[in-house]
Scaffold this active site. Structure first.
Site, PDB file in Angstrom:
ATOM      1  N   ARG A   1      15.542  59.658  47.451  1.00 29.25           N
ATOM      2  CA  ARG A   1      15.375  59.165  48.827  1.00 29.25           C
ATOM      3  C   ARG A   1      14.041  58.423  48.867  1.00 29.25           C
ATOM      4  NH1 ARG A   1      17.457  64.524  49.493  1.00 29.25           N
ATOM      5  NH2 ARG A   1      19.269  64.568  50.854  1.00 29.25           N
TER       6      ARG A   1
ATOM      7  N   GLY B   1      28.089  60.462  50.492  1.00 29.21           N
ATOM      8  CA  GLY B   1      27.006  61.086  51.250  1.00 29.21           C
ATOM      9  C   GLY B   1      27.655  62.039  52.232  1.00 29.21           C
ATOM     10  N   THR B   2      27.931  63.244  51.760  1.00 30.46           N
ATOM     11  CA  THR B   2      28.770  64.120  52.574  1.00 30.46           C
ATOM     12  C   THR B   2      28.047  64.726  53.781  1.00 30.46           C
ATOM     13  OG1 THR B   2      28.336  65.824  50.933  1.00 30.46           O
ATOM     14  CG2 THR B   2      30.463  64.716  50.822  1.00 30.46           C
TER      15      THR B   2
ATOM     16  N   GLU C   1      29.696  57.169  53.411  1.00 29.75           N
ATOM     17  CA  GLU C   1      29.221  58.232  54.298  1.00 29.75           C
ATOM     18  C   GLU C   1      29.569  58.005  55.759  1.00 29.75           C
ATOM     19  OE1 GLU C   1      24.944  58.558  54.197  1.00 29.75           O
ATOM     20  OE2 GLU C   1      24.697  56.439  53.800  1.00 29.75           O
TER      21      GLU C   1
ATOM     22  N   HIS D   1      25.236 104.034  50.634  1.00 30.68           N
ATOM     23  CA  HIS D   1      25.655 102.800  51.316  1.00 30.68           C
ATOM     24  C   HIS D   1      24.654 101.671  51.090  1.00 30.68           C
ATOM     25  CE1 HIS D   1      25.913 100.144  54.922  1.00 30.68           C
ATOM     26  NE2 HIS D   1      27.200 100.237  54.663  1.00 30.68           N
TER      27      HIS D   1
ATOM     28  N   TYR E   1      30.340  63.270  38.825  1.00 27.18           N
ATOM     29  CA  TYR E   1      29.215  64.203  38.942  1.00 27.18           C
ATOM     30  C   TYR E   1      29.031  64.664  40.376  1.00 27.18           C
ATOM     31  CZ  TYR E   1      26.601  60.303  40.936  1.00 27.18           C
ATOM     32  OH  TYR E   1      26.203  59.293  41.738  1.00 27.18           O
TER      33      TYR E   1
ATOM     34  N   CYS F   1      26.418  63.152  46.650  1.00 23.26           N
ATOM     35  CA  CYS F   1      24.995  63.467  46.705  1.00 23.26           C
ATOM     36  C   CYS F   1      24.605  64.211  47.968  1.00 23.26           C
ATOM     37  CB  CYS F   1      24.167  62.200  46.557  1.00 23.26           C
ATOM     38  SG  CYS F   1      24.439  61.025  47.882  1.00 23.26           S
TER      39      CYS F   1
ATOM     40  N   SER G   1      28.927  56.817  45.917  1.00 22.66           N
ATOM     41  CA  SER G   1      28.406  58.176  45.963  1.00 22.66           C
ATOM     42  C   SER G   1      28.675  58.700  47.366  1.00 22.66           C
ATOM     43  CB  SER G   1      26.916  58.173  45.661  1.00 22.66           C
ATOM     44  OG  SER G   1      26.417  59.476  45.795  1.00 22.66           O
TER      45      SER G   1
ATOM     46  N   LYS H   1      42.955  99.525  45.715  1.00 24.59           N
ATOM     47  CA  LYS H   1      42.971 100.918  45.324  1.00 24.59           C
ATOM     48  C   LYS H   1      44.365 101.324  44.855  1.00 24.59           C
ATOM     49  CE  LYS H   1      40.204 103.274  48.058  1.00 24.59           C
ATOM     50  NZ  LYS H   1      39.905 103.826  49.397  1.00 24.59           N
TER      51      LYS H   1
ATOM     52  N   ASP I   1      26.162  62.895  56.017  1.00 25.62           N
ATOM     53  CA  ASP I   1      26.496  61.959  57.086  1.00 25.62           C
ATOM     54  C   ASP I   1      28.002  61.850  57.281  1.00 25.62           C
ATOM     55  OD1 ASP I   1      24.319  60.912  58.507  1.00 25.62           O
ATOM     56  OD2 ASP I   1      23.649  59.839  56.723  1.00 25.62           O
TER      57      ASP I   1
END
Ligand code: ADP
Ligand code: MG
Ligand code: MG
Length: 956
Positions: A625, A829-830, A808, A503, A914, A894, A827, A62, A832
């Site tokens: 999978r 495996g975030t 992973e 609100h 990717y 992934c 890749s 502000k 795990d």
């Protein structure tokens, strides 16, 4: 400067203090080098300002924009900002202030006095009155409310009446001041067993005594307001034990203290947690000369967006009240008029406002949300900020402003919040269903989309019901910040009262909630817990449906249908493709492709999912999978046979049954991909997920297999694991039973061979899960290559494929250089990797997640948004080590994080090729990836320019 505001929670206080300390250190350093004391007060007025719009961190949003508007010549009443550093100091020093602050504030007031020509506390001439306004970087509904008309007391009110020759006005101001100050600074508020705000109750009682009926506040006479002032003072004395402060400086310090104190109130803490605002930022305080919208019929107050923030339309949008101060507009006591109505009521001021609208949009190059007051025909600007908007409005604003040449396409991409994009994909009501349904009320379309749910009339019950998994619609007469939890939990919000800047509307727009507000035909009875519309009565737990795009309320539950973007992209529906929303969306995605460096793939297990993801722009599959394929139909029986087999021979027999199913699935997926790459993960989950765990299913299987049931139950017992997530799973299975990997590789390659024969291009990427040792991967890779060669020879075709692994488990990341020798890609495996790095089971964190977030241990759920410091570091190590062995190793992610905008940004910075996410998150990931790239090059440009400038300087 003691305040009556609730004390902060100790935990939150502690963390704020820690962060605050470092800020104070920096301040101290500044002080010693300059030799002067720190500047805590920044003034603005009469075309000049100490600060500007870029200083939001120090001055709050502000204050910074008031300075900016002053500088570009807009009519802004003079004032000053007390910086956020004072807030930091306040919490770091047992709620006290820097010694130099009072003198600087006195100078600030003196500056206002000079510009305005009035004196603060003057009991002879026109007294300078001020507004005390909170000012975080971003507006925060949880913060202290504004106090207006400060500086009035028994003497100055008389002076004001005399100077303006308007007693009604002067006492109206005084009455308002005591009410606001009493409420927000002195804490005279509703107790749990009261039905009404205490000041409002006094007013109601008085009106009935004096008039026997309801009259609006603006009809109260000077005498009425005098009587109310006296009753208010008694109320304050009764509640607080002290008289109302008469000294303007005591009032001012009290109000400023209340703003700082409110930074740590519960509401503000809840809000910050929801929006990830650090406690260490602190708030500023703005003190500004009052301008008066309540002097008579030539005055008024309003709020407006320069364009419609709900649907994006390019028209001024907002509300306005004649003869009113600002809080009247949003308080819901009087129903405001549409701002367009101002054209008739106050034509000159309206014309001026339209001019300001154009100037603001041109200057800020974004849609503005403004607050203004007209005093005796003259327009004053009291606030501007970038308007909050729905995803639909954001999309249209961005597209339109590119056409108007106000912004570049890159800026347009940045203007669409990635975490809001899924609003555009949210369902709308099925047209045919809506036609049949009965409209029970109409209100304002405040938050677009369709929501159907069980109604609850209070936030706590709404939260409880949502926690039980019910779809909830929160219905209130009007909402207040106390309802925030309920609003978060609800699918949609319905109010009986309140306009487009109420609100409910504000919060709904911000959270992307479906909302209809001001549906005056419904009656909400909190005691009976009913909502009545005409002769229909809905009890808590009954269904209502609201269309926040049209503003309609339906009785009962209504089915929904997908958004035009979905039907346009996926079903190729021509009518949908013709809509502006669809075309703007497609345009946005094209811009994203132009900007991005990070590709987006999808996690998909079926041809259908692949098709959808490709329609959304996925560049391939990042994760299939295979185990999901084992549950369909009677495949699970063959799978169970395989698991329960005692001999290799039996196992091979069962696997042979699975082979054709898998081959068919892979063929379908390859076909849907039309040559885009497909990463296929070999069998991963713990075997118990496939086992018949009930007596019934065991008996059933025994019969099918023709073996005694005891044999089955015995084997199930044998296979039982204490901790299956860390047990016999992932590549460990295929190490024990290589024939599983063999069968899967064979299915993949035979499907590939089939494609080649049919002229369909294929790019399979075989991925080995849960690798922690290079040797594990080596053994699997050997099998896969051997099977590939066998299939090629057998079928007489050639095809390309890759073999790689998931990273992973921490050991895999730490030994990525050894692993990379056998892998063509990694890749991450975030999911795990997060479980194993944090030592936390994703499925069991429910019991402690909220206390971990409340105590600021997890800034966000680490399974939703990547823990970049910890897990991210493992990724960095793996990237570096992997590349040290194979410089161009292909890298991707992934885990579920692939669809989370912050995690996508991190992956971009890491230089991955990717991210992969579920099909419906693909647009979100594309947008986030493009934004990361644009932000990076925007950050790089100034640096490059600086370097170039330096070079040029050196040459000279
Ligand atoms: P919020 O952050 O809740 O919007 P503000 O500080 O903007 O609070 O104040 C709310 C309203 O109070 C404004 O919209 C305006 O109508 C009124 N107000 C604020 N400052 C002044 C002022 N200097 N003169 C007159 N009215 C003011
Ligand atoms: Mg405001
Ligand atoms: Mg895994």
């Amino acid at each position: 400067m003691a305040t009556k505001k609730k004390a902060a929670k100790p935990a939150a206080k502690k963390s704020a203090t820690k962060a605050a300390k470092s800020a104070v250190k920096k301040t101290a350093a500044k002080k010693s080098t300059s030799g002067k004391s720190t500047k805590y007060v920044y003034t603005w007025g009469a075309g000049k300002a100490d600060g500007d719009g870029s200083m939001k961190a120090l001055l709050g949003g502000k204050g910074a924009n008031l300075a900016e508007m002053t500088k570009i010549g807009l009519p802004v009443p003079a004032g000053f900002t007390v910086t956020t550093e004072v807030c930091t100091y306040f919490y770091d020093n047992k709620r006290t202030y820097p010694a130099v602050l009072r003198a600087q504030m006195e100078a600030g007031i003196a500056n206002m006095e000079k510009i305005m020509g009035y004196k603060f506390g003057d009991s002879e001439g026109f007294p300078l009155l001020v507004a005390v306004r909170s000012g975080a970087r971003d507006s925060m509904p949880g913060m202290m409310d504004t106090v207006l008309n400060l500086g009035l007391n028994d003497k100055t009110v008389a002076a004001l009446a005399k100077a303006t020759d308007n007693e009604r006005f002067a006492w109206d101001c005084y009455r308002r001041f005591i009410q606001m100050y009493g409420d927000v600074v002195l804490g005279v508020q509703k107790t749990p067993d009261e039905d009404h705000e205490p000041f409002e109750a006094v007013i109601e009682k008085y009106k009935h005594e004096a008039y026997g009926s309801d009259i609006v506040d603006s009809d109260l006479t000077a005498e009425d307001n005098k009587e109310l002032v006296s009753r208010f003072k008694t109320l304050v004395k009764d509640r607080t034990g002290h008289g109302f402060p008469e000294d303007p400086w005591e009032q001012l310090e009290g109000a400023a203290g209340a703003v700082f104190g409110s930074w740590m109130n519960d509401r503000a803490i809840v809000y910050r947690r929801k929006y990830g605002i650090p406690a260490a930022w602190g708030t500023a305080v703005n003190v500004q000369a009052m301008v008066f919208g309540n002097t008579g019929p030539n005055s008024g107050s309003g709020v407006a967006f320069t364009r419609n923030p709900a649907n994006g339309e390019n028209v001024l949008y907002g509300e306005f009240l004649v003869n009113a101060q600002g809080e009247d507009v949003v308080a819901g006591v009087r129903t405001p008029d549409e701002v367009s109505g101002m054209a008739e009521a106050l034509p000159a001021a309206f014309k001026e406002l339209m001019k300001v609208r154009a100037i603001l949009e041109k200057h800020f190059r974004d849609v503005q949300d403004v607050e203004f007051t007209i005093q005796d025909g003259k327009l004053y600007m009291l606030q501007t900020r970038n308007g909050k908007r729905t995803a639909a409005a954001a999309l249209k604003f961005a597209a339109d402003m590119v056409k108007e040449k106000l912004i570049s396409w890159e800026t347009a991409v940045m203007r669409n919040p990635a975490d809001q994009l899924d609003q555009l994909l949210a369902p709308v009501f099925d047209i045919n269903e809506a036609k049949k349904a009965t409209v029970i009320a109409k209100g304002l379309p405040a938050g677009p989309g369709a929501a159907s749910g069980k109604i609850y009339l209070n936030a706590d019950r709404a939260v409880a019901a949502a926690e039980k998994g019910e779809k909830v619609l929160l219905v209130r007469v009007e909402t207040s910040p106390e309802d925030l939890r309920g609003m978060i939990a609800a699918e949609g919000i319905l109010t009986a009262r309140g306009g487009v800047s109420s609100h409910a509307a504000l919060v709904a727009r911000q959270m992307g909630k479906v909302c209809v507000c001001g549906a005056s035909a419904i009656e909400v009875d909190y005691d009976k817990k009913t909502v009545t519309a005409g002769d229909q009565v809905f009890k808590e737990g009954d269904f209502l449906s609201i269309d926040g795009t049209a503003g309609t309320v339906y009785g009962g539950e209504l089915a929904t249908e997908p958004s035009e973007i979905i039907t346009g992209l996926i079903n190729n529906k021509k009518a949908s493709q013709k809509t502006e929303k669809f075309q703007n969306f497609v345009q946005l995605m094209e811009w994203c492709s132009k900007a991005t460096r990070l590709g987006v793939r999808t996690n998909a297990d079926t041809p259908e999912q692949v098709k959808n993801a490709v329609a959304f722009g996925a560049e391939g599959i990042g994760l299939t999978r295979t185990e999901h394929m084992f549950f369909e139909g009677d495949r699970i029986d063959a799978m169970r046979e395989m698991i329960l087999a005692n001999t290799e021979e039996d196992r091979k027999k069962a696997l042979k049954k699975l082979l054709p199913h898998q081959r068919k699935d892979f063929f379908g997926i390859f076909k849907a991909l039309e040559g885009k790459p497909a990463t296929i993960r070999l069998l991963d989950p713990p075997l118990h997920e496939f086992l018949p765990n009930t007596e019934e299913s065991q008996a059933d299987l025994a019969e099918k297999m023709g073996v005694p049931v005891e044999e089955i139950s015995h084997r199930v017992h044998e296979l039982h694991e204490q901790n299956p997530m860390l047990g016999h799973r992932g590549c460990r299975l295929a190490i024990s039973y290589p024939e599983i990997a063999e069968m899967q590789a064979q299915a993949i390659f035979e499907a590939a061979a089939q494609c080649v024969k049919k002229g369909i291009p294929v790019k399979p990427e075989v991925m080995v899960p849960l690798v922690g040792y290079a040797r594990e991967l080596e053994l699997q890779v050997n099998i896969i290559h051997r099977v590939a060669a066998e299939v090629k020879a057998d079928k007489g075709v050639e095809f390309d494929y890759l073999v790689g692994t998931m990273i992973e488990v921490p050991r895999g990341a730490l030994t990525a250089d050894e692993i990379a020798k056998h892998a063509q890609f990694f890749s991450f495996g975030t999911n795990d990797l997060t479980q194993t790095a944090l030592g936390v089971s994703r499925d069991d964190m429910g019991s402690f997640l909220s206390s971990y977030q409340e105590n600021d241990i997890y800034p966000k759920n680490p399974f939703a948004s990547l823990d970049t410091t910890g897990v991210g570091q493992l990724m960095e190590i793996a990237v570096e080590k992997g590349r040290s062995v194979k410089p161009d190793i292909k890298l991707g992610i992934c885990g579920e994080h692939g669809g989370d905008p912050d995690s996508v940004t991190f992956c971009h910075k890491l230089g991955l090729a990717y991210v992969s996410c579920s099909p419906y998150r693909v647009p979100v990931a594309r947008l986030a990836a493009a934004q990361a790239a644009i932000a990076e090059s925007a950050g790089a440009k100034p640096a490059k320019a600086k370097k170039a400038a330096k070079k040029a300087a050196k040459k000279k």
